[in-house]
Design an enzyme around this catalytic site. Structure first.
Site, PDB file in Angstrom:
ATOM      1  N   ARG A   1       3.098  -2.590  10.065  1.00  0.00           N
ATOM      2  CA  ARG A   1       3.297  -1.814   8.379  1.00  0.00           C
ATOM      3  C   ARG A   1       4.621  -2.842   8.053  1.00  0.00           C
ATOM      4  O   ARG A   1       4.865  -3.062   6.917  1.00  0.00           O
ATOM      5  CB  ARG A   1       3.852  -0.494   8.596  1.00  0.00           C
TER       6      ARG A   1
ATOM      7  N   GLU B   1     -13.172 -15.324   2.669  1.00  0.00           N
ATOM      8  CA  GLU B   1     -12.453 -14.860   3.808  1.00  0.00           C
ATOM      9  C   GLU B   1     -11.921 -15.086   5.045  1.00  0.00           C
ATOM     10  O   GLU B   1     -11.341 -14.729   5.920  1.00  0.00           O
ATOM     11  CB  GLU B   1     -13.237 -12.884   4.610  1.00  0.00           C
TER      12      GLU B   1
ATOM     13  N   HIS C   1     -16.412 -31.392  -7.826  1.00  0.00           N
ATOM     14  CA  HIS C   1     -15.120 -31.718  -8.983  1.00  0.00           C
ATOM     15  C   HIS C   1     -14.219 -31.097  -8.359  1.00  0.00           C
ATOM     16  O   HIS C   1     -13.492 -30.856  -9.419  1.00  0.00           O
ATOM     17  CB  HIS C   1     -16.007 -30.169 -10.107  1.00  0.00           C
TER      18      HIS C   1
ATOM     19  N   GLU D   1      -3.572 -17.088   6.866  1.00  0.00           N
ATOM     20  CA  GLU D   1      -2.927 -15.784   7.494  1.00  0.00           C
ATOM     21  C   GLU D   1      -2.441 -15.495   8.968  1.00  0.00           C
ATOM     22  O   GLU D   1      -0.910 -15.420   9.170  1.00  0.00           O
ATOM     23  CB  GLU D   1      -3.367 -14.529   6.903  1.00  0.00           C
TER      24      GLU D   1
ATOM     25  N   TRP E   1       9.804  -4.046   5.695  1.00  0.00           N
ATOM     26  CA  TRP E   1       9.747  -5.283   4.990  1.00  0.00           C
ATOM     27  C   TRP E   1      10.253  -5.718   3.585  1.00  0.00           C
ATOM     28  O   TRP E   1      10.761  -4.771   3.454  1.00  0.00           O
ATOM     29  CB  TRP E   1       8.247  -4.892   5.036  1.00  0.00           C
TER      30      TRP E   1
ATOM     31  N   LYS F   1       1.302  -5.095   7.130  1.00  0.00           N
ATOM     32  CA  LYS F   1      -0.146  -4.265   6.687  1.00  0.00           C
ATOM     33  C   LYS F   1      -0.858  -3.711   5.877  1.00  0.00           C
ATOM     34  O   LYS F   1      -2.164  -3.695   4.976  1.00  0.00           O
ATOM     35  CB  LYS F   1      -0.464  -3.573   8.034  1.00  0.00           C
TER      36      LYS F   1
ATOM     37  N   CYS G   1       6.577  -1.111   4.413  1.00  0.00           N
ATOM     38  CA  CYS G   1       8.412  -0.181   5.814  1.00  0.00           C
ATOM     39  C   CYS G   1       7.476   0.796   6.815  1.00  0.00           C
ATOM     40  O   CYS G   1       6.197   1.191   5.560  1.00  0.00           O
ATOM     41  CB  CYS G   1       9.599   0.369   4.745  1.00  0.00           C
TER      42      CYS G   1
ATOM     43  N   ASN H   1      10.927   4.007   2.184  1.00  0.00           N
ATOM     44  CA  ASN H   1      10.027   3.006   1.494  1.00  0.00           C
ATOM     45  C   ASN H   1       9.232   3.453   0.761  1.00  0.00           C
ATOM     46  O   ASN H   1       9.579   3.656  -0.266  1.00  0.00           O
ATOM     47  CB  ASN H   1       8.601   3.929   2.965  1.00  0.00           C
ATOM     48  N   GLY H   2       9.319   2.110  -0.398  1.00  0.00           N
ATOM     49  CA  GLY H   2       9.044   1.985  -2.024  1.00  0.00           C
ATOM     50  C   GLY H   2      10.115   1.448  -2.493  1.00  0.00           C
ATOM     51  O   GLY H   2      10.944   0.748  -1.584  1.00  0.00           O
TER      52      GLY H   2
ATOM     53  N   LYS I   1      -8.722 -15.608   6.519  1.00  0.00           N
ATOM     54  CA  LYS I   1      -7.813 -15.625   8.496  1.00  0.00           C
ATOM     55  C   LYS I   1      -7.281 -16.242   9.443  1.00  0.00           C
ATOM     56  O   LYS I   1      -6.219 -16.347   9.381  1.00  0.00           O
ATOM     57  CB  LYS I   1      -9.180 -15.124   8.790  1.00  0.00           C
TER      58      LYS I   1
HETATM   59  C1  F6R Z   1      -6.100 -10.139   5.304  1.00  0.00           C
HETATM   60  C2  F6R Z   1      -5.436  -8.624   4.696  1.00  0.00           C
HETATM   61  C3  F6R Z   1      -4.397  -8.163   3.425  1.00  0.00           C
HETATM   62  C4  F6R Z   1      -5.690  -7.156   3.126  1.00  0.00           C
HETATM   63  C5  F6R Z   1      -4.940  -6.362   1.523  1.00  0.00           C
HETATM   64  C6  F6R Z   1      -5.160  -5.356   0.988  1.00  0.00           C
HETATM   65  O1  F6R Z   1      -6.701  -9.993   6.489  1.00  0.00           O
HETATM   66  O2  F6R Z   1      -5.794  -7.516   5.955  1.00  0.00           O
HETATM   67  O3  F6R Z   1      -5.107  -9.144   2.830  1.00  0.00           O
HETATM   68  O4  F6R Z   1      -7.081  -6.846   2.854  1.00  0.00           O
HETATM   69  O5  F6R Z   1      -3.693  -6.368   1.635  1.00  0.00           O
HETATM   70  O6  F6R Z   1      -4.576  -3.822   1.733  1.00  0.00           O
HETATM   71  P1  F6R Z   1      -6.321  -2.771   1.510  1.00  0.00           P
HETATM   72  O7  F6R Z   1      -7.390  -3.044   1.750  1.00  0.00           O
HETATM   73  O8  F6R Z   1      -5.712  -2.215   2.649  1.00  0.00           O
HETATM   74  O9  F6R Z   1      -5.631  -2.820   0.137  1.00  0.00           O
END
Ligand code: F6R
Length: 608
Positions: A27, A481, A504, A488, A74, A603, A2, A100-101, A485
């Site tokens: 966020r 990774e 396997h 997501e 969120w 985020k 949030c 938030n939280g 990408k």
């Molecule tokens: C994917 C992405 C997430 C963050 C994860 C950790 O593109 O951005 O997987 O890497 O939520 O976030 P941080 O680095 O802020 O702890």
């Protein structure tokens, strides 16, 4: 997660708060709301969906209110609907809060408040805070917030308004971000600095338990007992352009192209002329690095992948055993700590709840903790003994790109310094690697400027139902990774596998309709990958390889090759991930999806 914005000033607050929310939308964004004090009355507007819905419901202008709060939500407790959107008010409608939280004991509090006659309008944990404040409001809003803190368990930041004190906003935090922005004749609260960066870059970072009363003239800070506190003001070195797209269609594309600068800044001042790494600013002295017997790396998502990439480099170069785990597993698996174990928490936001909890656990058990983060003054920096900053600048696209490569670069510096301190590699070899690392930002720049087949490949495959990614060693971590990408932002199912494991199980997934992306840069495991690629081709699947310039063998084996410049294989993950970021980007774009705000994602994940 949030986002909170608060404003107390002399200008109409509504457009300022809405714009702040827009900048925090990354966020979290399933609903949003705003509350303003208009002529002694709280005027609240809420809307479900992204901020466009709130703009439509509230209109950008037309209010002269100079004090107010906004929130993007969120959902954690309670579905994303109108009732559960913040702000929440008390029974009288004279108190309003945004949070938030998580309030962990909200069920008990709700039952107690209910027994005392409070009526709830939402399913959220946050609403209890408004009702608790109501019970103490006779003493004034600041005192009521302080009194409320005594009842709350959890991790939260919240801000409150009272219609009876129309000139103030009161905010507090406990393990969730809340920062104060100091303007001229106006003050801001926000969960993250970009929210008010148009207006000021002077901030006050708050500590847990601080209770802050904002007026247009300034901030008064006290502790939970009401004792006044002094907190320093600092100026953050970001300008407002960071929160704009700067001519790019999306933040993600802009951030992909900002990688050369992010890498240069992350390496700046940390590589001596002779190629030796200097991390003295971090405070990790060579004696301590020499004594280490083990390293744990903890992180989530993309940061975890950066950790996994560099775990190979640390073991290969510095010969220290490394264990790496996702933070949500690590914190509950009762790991064995020790004073000779360095725990590295990697988190670009510095806010991820599981990573912070893992770091806290390690520290309590007596292990030194290093935070690798992109955010100055973030919670991670408070949970750590040492901080290694990436200097990637603000990242707004939900899918991490430039912060990832900056993490890899920062951690490679650490690997090189560890190897130097421990004397396990010839100095000349370490200096060569240092020089090569210094050249990587330039190579990334060249790579991004090259004509490439990525868009054509994306066009060909964007309707496929599944992508497999294969690699070995660091290349496997890059595959994880790349696959993350793609899934997501395009919602296409992907699987990343260590190439040697393919037979396997996952080989059963292969058919003509499943493109296989292989990270096949020039590394000691390349010859092993060749036989894996042959296995893929034998099942009729198309191979898209990411390979090093000049590798002639790969052209014969793959339908497409995405070339990257030559560099030492320990550094190659910074280059090989870039075509994968762009492939995901273009596939999602061709599917017409919003790459900056993929569905269900936030985020920063400040809840467990
Ligand atoms: C994917 C992405 C997430 C963050 C994860 C950790 O593109 O951005 O997987 O890497 O939520 O976030 P941080 O680095 O802020 O702890």
């Amino acid at each position: 997660m949030c986002g909170i914005v608060g404003y107390a000033g002399r200008r109409p607050g509504k457009p300022i708060i809405l714009d702040g929310l827009r900048r925090l939308e990354y966020r979290g964004y399933d609903s949003a709301g705003i509350v303003l004090i208009e002529d002694g009355v709280l005027q609240t507007t809420r809307a479900v969906g992204n901020l466009d819905a709130l703009y439509a419901a509230a209109g950008a202008n037309g209010s002269q209110a100079t004090v107010g709060l906004g929130h993007t939500r969120w959902a954690t407790h309670g579905r994303p609907n109108h009732e559960n959107a913040h702000p929440h008010d008390d029974c009288s409608g004279r108190v309003s809060i945004v949070l938030n939280g998580i309030v962990e004991n909200y069920k008990e509090l709700r039952a107690e408040l209910g027994a005392r006659g409070h009526v709830f309008k939402s399913e959220t944990d946050a609403e209890v805070v408004a009702h608790l404040i109501e019970e103490h409001i006779g003493d004034g809003l600041t005192a009521a917030v302080r009194a409320t803190l005594a009842s709350l368990d959890g991790h939260y930041a919240f801000c409150a308004l009272s219609a009876d004190e129309p000139g103030i906003v009161v905010g507090t935090r406990d393990e969730c971000p809340l920062v104060v922005g100091v303007g001229e004749g106006e003050m801001f609260f926000a969960s993250a600095i970009p929210a008010f960066l148009t207006h000021t870059s002077t901030i006050i970072a708050l500590e847990d338990g601080d209770v802050v009363t904002l007026r247009a003239e300034g901030a008064q800070i006290c502790d939970v007992a009401g004792q006044p506190l002094v907190r320093e003001q600092t100026v953050v070195p970001w300008d407002d352009d960071a929160a704009e797209k700067g001519g790019y269609e999306t933040f993600m594309l802009k951030e992909i192209h900002e990688q050369p600068a992010a890498l240069r800044d992350t390496l700046a001042g940390r590589l001596r002329e002779d190629g030796v790494v200097d991390l003295s600013e971090v405070g990790l002295d060579d004696e301590m690095l020499r004594r280490l017997r083990r390293i744990f790396i903890v992180a989530c998502g993309t940061s975890y992948h950066a950790g996994l990439i560099v775990s190979y480099a640390i073991e290969q170069l510095a010969r220290v055993p490394v264990q790496i785990d996702v933070a949500s597993e690590f914190r509950y698996r009762e790991p064995v700590f020790g004073a000779d174990t360095l725990v590295i928490g990697i988190t670009q936001s510095g806010e991820t709840a599981d990573t912070l909890a893992a770091m806290r656990l390690a520290r309590a058990a007596g292990s030194p903790v290093l935070a690798v983060t992109n955010l100055m003054g973030s919670q991670a920096t408070r949970e750590a003994d040492y901080v290694l900053y990436t200097r990637a600048g603000l990242e707004i696209g939900v899918a991490a790109t430039k912060t990832h490569t900056a993490q890899v670069a920062a951690l490679l510096l650490l690997a090189l310094r560890l190897a130097w301190a421990r004397g396990v590699m010839p100095e000349a070899e370490l200096k060569r690697l240092g020089h090569e690392l210094r050249a990587v930002p330039e190579q990334v720049e060249q790579l991004l400027a090259r004509p490439s087949a990525i868009e054509e490949i994306a066009r060909r495959y964007h309707d496929e139902r599944f992508f497999l990614y294969l690699g070995r060693g660091m290349g496997f971590a890059v595959c994880l990774e790349g696959a993350l990408k793609l899934k997501e932002i395009s919602y296409i199912p992907t699987e990343a596998y260590a190439a040697g494991e393919m037979k396997h199980g996952p080989i059963a997934l292969l058919d003509k309709e499943s493109p296989v992306v292989v990270v096949a840069d020039d590394s000691p495991v390349f010859p092993k990958l060749v036989s894996n690629i042959e296995e893929v081709r034998a099942r009729g699947a198309d191979v898209i390889a990411v390979a090093t310039d000049g590798n002639e063998a790969i052209g014969e084996l793959s339908r497409d090759v995405l070339w990257v410049p030559k560099c030492d294989h320990h550094l190659a993950p910074i280059l090989t991930v870039i075509p994968l970021q762009l492939l995901a980007y273009h596939i999602a774009g061709m599917k017409g999806l919003n790459v900056d705000q993929p569905r269900n994602l936030a985020k920063t994940v400040t809840v467990e």
